[in-house]
Design a protein around this motif. Sequence first.
Motif, PDB file in Angstrom:
ATOM      1  N   UNK A  42      -0.446   7.875   3.492  1.00 42.92           N
ATOM      2  CA  UNK A  42       0.269   8.403   2.329  1.00 42.92           C
ATOM      3  C   UNK A  42      -0.661   8.849   1.206  1.00 42.92           C
ATOM      4  N   UNK A  43      -1.896   8.379   1.222  1.00 44.25           N
ATOM      5  CA  UNK A  43      -2.893   8.840   0.246  1.00 44.25           C
ATOM      6  C   UNK A  43      -4.263   8.829   0.899  1.00 44.25           C
ATOM      7  N   UNK A  44      -5.102   9.763   0.451  1.00 45.64           N
ATOM      8  CA  UNK A  44      -6.507   9.820   0.891  1.00 45.64           C
ATOM      9  C   UNK A  44      -7.386   9.642  -0.333  1.00 45.64           C
ATOM     10  N   UNK A  62     -11.703   6.548   2.179  1.00 41.15           N
ATOM     11  CA  UNK A  62     -10.677   5.604   2.600  1.00 41.15           C
ATOM     12  C   UNK A  62      -9.306   6.247   2.517  1.00 41.15           C
ATOM     13  N   UNK A  63      -8.308   5.468   2.927  1.00 40.63           N
ATOM     14  CA  UNK A  63      -6.934   5.976   2.979  1.00 40.63           C
ATOM     15  C   UNK A  63      -5.977   4.816   2.756  1.00 40.63           C
ATOM     16  N   UNK A  64      -4.777   5.175   2.319  1.00 36.69           N
ATOM     17  CA  UNK A  64      -3.698   4.212   2.136  1.00 36.69           C
ATOM     18  C   UNK A  64      -2.652   4.496   3.191  1.00 36.69           C
ATOM     19  N   UNK A  65      -2.334   3.483   3.968  1.00 37.21           N
ATOM     20  CA  UNK A  65      -1.346   3.612   5.033  1.00 37.21           C
ATOM     21  C   UNK A  65      -0.110   2.801   4.692  1.00 37.21           C
ATOM     22  N   UNK A  66       1.044   3.332   5.048  1.00 37.06           N
ATOM     23  CA  UNK A  66       2.310   2.622   4.919  1.00 37.06           C
ATOM     24  C   UNK A  66       2.816   2.310   6.309  1.00 37.06           C
ATOM     25  N   UNK A  67       3.136   1.052   6.516  1.00 36.30           N
ATOM     26  CA  UNK A  67       3.728   0.640   7.782  1.00 36.30           C
ATOM     27  C   UNK A  67       4.812  -0.382   7.524  1.00 36.30           C
ATOM     28  N   UNK A  68       5.555  -0.680   8.559  1.00 33.66           N
ATOM     29  CA  UNK A  68       6.672  -1.625   8.450  1.00 33.66           C
ATOM     30  C   UNK A  68       6.539  -2.692   9.516  1.00 33.66           C
ATOM     31  N   UNK A  69       6.777  -3.912   9.103  1.00 33.93           N
ATOM     32  CA  UNK A  69       6.883  -5.032  10.043  1.00 33.93           C
ATOM     33  C   UNK A  69       8.293  -5.556   9.877  1.00 33.93           C
ATOM     34  N   UNK A  70       9.176  -5.103  10.753  1.00 37.88           N
ATOM     35  CA  UNK A  70      10.597  -5.367  10.573  1.00 37.88           C
ATOM     36  C   UNK A  70      11.047  -4.599   9.338  1.00 37.88           C
TER      37      UNK A  70
END
Length: 93
Positions: free
Chosen positions: A34-36, A45-53
Motif C-alpha cells: 500500500x506504500x513504498x 522498504x514497503x508497507x504491506x496490508x494483510x489479514x489474519x481472519x
Amino acid sequence: MSRIVFRIHAIKRMFQRQVSEEDVKQVLATGEMIERYPNDIPYPSKLLLGWRGSRPLHVVAADNVQSDETIVITVYEPDPQEWEAGFARRKPR
C-alpha cells in the motif's frame, strides 16, 4: 520466497501485539503493498496490508536483493483513527 530476517524491533512488537511469525509470513506472501519508501536506507522498504481472519495487519519490510532477504522492520495493527476503512489509505490530516 527470499529468506526472512526479523529485526529485533519487529520481534518485540510482534510479542507485544500478539502477532506470530506465521502471521507475518502470510502477510508477506499474500498482502497488498500500500506504500513504498524508495529512499529508505540501507534498502528501499514497503508497507504491506494483510489479514489474519478479520484482523488487519501492517508489515513494514525491506528487500535486500543482493542477499535475497526480506527484512521485517515492524508489525502492527493499523489504528482506525489514522486509516480509512479497509486500512489501505491514511486518513487526511
